[in-house]
Design a protein around this motif. Structure first.
Motif, short mmCIF file in Angstrom:
data_model
loop_
_atom_site.label_atom_id
_atom_site.label_comp_id
_atom_site.label_asym_id
_atom_site.label_seq_id
_atom_site.Cartn_x
_atom_site.Cartn_y
_atom_site.Cartn_z
N ASP A 192 -8.24 38.10 2.57
CA ASP A 192 -6.93 38.43 2.01
C ASP A 192 -5.90 37.53 2.68
OD1 ASP A 192 -4.46 39.60 1.38
OD2 ASP A 192 -4.78 41.35 2.67
N VAL A 193 -5.24 36.66 1.90
CA VAL A 193 -4.21 35.77 2.43
C VAL A 193 -2.85 36.29 1.98
CG1 VAL A 193 -3.33 33.41 2.52
CG2 VAL A 193 -5.80 33.81 2.34
N ALA A 217 0.05 33.69 5.71
CA ALA A 217 0.51 32.35 5.35
C ALA A 217 1.95 32.52 4.84
CB ALA A 217 -0.38 31.73 4.29
N ASP A 218 2.85 32.79 5.76
CA ASP A 218 4.24 33.15 5.47
C ASP A 218 4.99 31.94 4.91
OD1 ASP A 218 6.90 33.92 5.49
OD2 ASP A 218 6.80 34.88 7.45
N ALA A 269 2.26 27.02 4.77
CA ALA A 269 1.72 28.24 4.17
C ALA A 269 0.78 27.91 3.03
CB ALA A 269 2.86 29.13 3.69
N PHE A 270 1.18 27.00 2.14
CA PHE A 270 0.34 26.67 1.00
C PHE A 270 -0.87 25.84 1.43
CE2 PHE A 270 4.55 27.25 -1.25
CZ PHE A 270 4.21 28.48 -1.78
N PHE A 286 -5.12 35.94 -2.71
CA PHE A 286 -3.85 35.63 -2.05
C PHE A 286 -2.74 36.35 -2.81
CE2 PHE A 286 -4.63 32.05 -4.95
CZ PHE A 286 -3.43 31.97 -5.66
N HIS A 287 -1.69 36.73 -2.10
CA HIS A 287 -0.66 37.55 -2.75
C HIS A 287 0.65 37.47 -2.00
CE1 HIS A 287 -0.17 40.93 0.14
NE2 HIS A 287 -1.37 40.55 0.54
#
Length: 373
Positions: A192-193, A217-218, A269-270, A286-287
């Motif tokens: 889960d990202v 991944a802020d 992050a990306f 991812f969400h």
């Protein structure tokens, strides 16, 4: 979609928390820190990295749709003379429940009750030469995770297909019930990202089953400083002007999307999201919060990297208006502004992947090998 009129809409504009954070960072940076040096042009990727690892499946169209009455409609178009259809509960299954088939271009209806209850059904379309393509209803139907859907099932410009059951996109996962968590387990999701900021993560922590890894991944993190690739004030003014001209209902989003490209923290992050997908041995979700903006751009980047045509990428982005139940959840002008910022800074999408997101040719080749059929 955004109105095409150059006039501003009469209703008040909305400004989301994430877009506001990016805009605030831009204001802080304007005049205080200049843009980073212009990135060097990316060297052309070697042919091996550009080529997809698998042979293209001989289908020009394929789709599985779950109807409100519980039936499925499976449709396809193929160069083959005959197509057979089997159903399985795992995306990787090569055998399953035989459902029938038809001519190279055709469709098949699976009446409600034909298949027993399962977390998700996958439909394998096979041709006489042994080629096959697996499709599935895109949404997992999780009531407490809006916009949770498969990122795959799209055809690339060179005839490959993005595999289903490998990458998922979603809104926040803080409200998952125990039963919904088991759906994640059944789908083989092992990572889960989370693209949300620290406040969002604290207010609504993810509820995920045991055995699923968690990675932050802020997109608006300042861990890498307040740095931009080009003058932040210029991007801010250009984004405001473009948003006003397009009639954007949310000027915050009109600002936020180009800053997801210009802001160095978003690059990290990306980058981390894509590399996580590359290296995770299971399926990845991812969400962000609504699963439409940060998640929408992340998925647009992933699909474009894989070779999915821009029109299809745009359709996937706009599908959030359906999956969230809000017909104005996203506007095409927002996505367009992000792609325009890519071209303004890097000159090409390939330059963005290499210089902005810091992906190597090996990373890109690995993602294609993993995700393309």
């Amino acid at each position: 979609m955004a109105a095409t009129s150059p006039h501003v809409r009469s209703q008040p504009v909305r400004i989301t928390r994430t877009a506001l954070a990016l805009a605030t960072a831009a204001v802080l940076a304007a005049g205080a820190a200049g843009p980073l040096a212009a990135p060097a042009a990316a060297a052309p990727a070697p042919a091996a990295a550009q080529a997809a690892a698998a042979s293209a499946a001989p289908f020009t169209a394929a789709q599985a749709t779950l109807n409100p009455d519980g039936s499925y409609l499976i449709s396809w178009a193929s160069t083959a003379a005959q197509v057979s259809v089997t159903a399985a509960t795992q995306a990787s299954a090569t055998t399953g429940v035989a459902l029938g088939g038809g001519a190279g271009t055709g469709s098949l209806t699976v009446p409600a009750g034909t298949l027993p209850a399962a977390a998700r059904w996958y439909f394998r379309l096979s041709t006489p030469d042994g080629s096959a393509l697996t499709v599935a209803e895109r949404s997992l139907g999780l009531a407490d995770a809006h916009n949770f859907r498969d990122a795959g099932g799209y055809r690339t410009a060179d005839g490959h297909w993005v595999r289903t059951g490998v990458v998922y996109r979603s809104g926040k996962l803080s409200g998952l019930t125990a039963a919904e968590q088991q759906v994640l387990t059944a789908e083989g999701i092992t990572l889960d990202v989370d693209l949300r900021n620290s406040s969002e993560r604290s207010d609504d922590p993810d509820q995920i089953p045991a055995g699923v890894g968690y990675q932050v991944a802020d997109v608006v993190s300042l861990a890498h400083g307040i740095k931009f690739h080009k003058d932040a004030a210029a991007t801010l003014l250009q984004a405001l002007a473009a948003g006003l001209f397009s009639g954007s209902s949310d000027l915050g989003q009109s600002i936020g999307y180009p800053f997801m490209v210009n802001f160095v923290g978003a690059d990290h992050a990306f980058h981390d999201t894509l590399v996580a997908i590359e290296h995770n041995s299971g399926a990845t979700v991812f969400h962000c919060t609504a699963g439409k903006d940060r998640t929408g751009w992340a998925n647009a980047v992933l699909l474009t990297l894989l070779g999915v045509p821009r029109a299809t990428v745009e359709a996937d982005f706009l599908a959030s208006n359906t999956y969230t139940g809000d017909p104005e959840a996203v506007e095409l002008s927002w996505l367009t502004s992000a792609f325009n910022e890519v071209n303004a800074i890097y000159g090409s999408f390939d330059g963005y992947l290499h210089q902005g997101l810091m992906l190597t040719d090996a990373d890109i080749a690995a993602l294609k090998a993993k995700l393309l059929a």
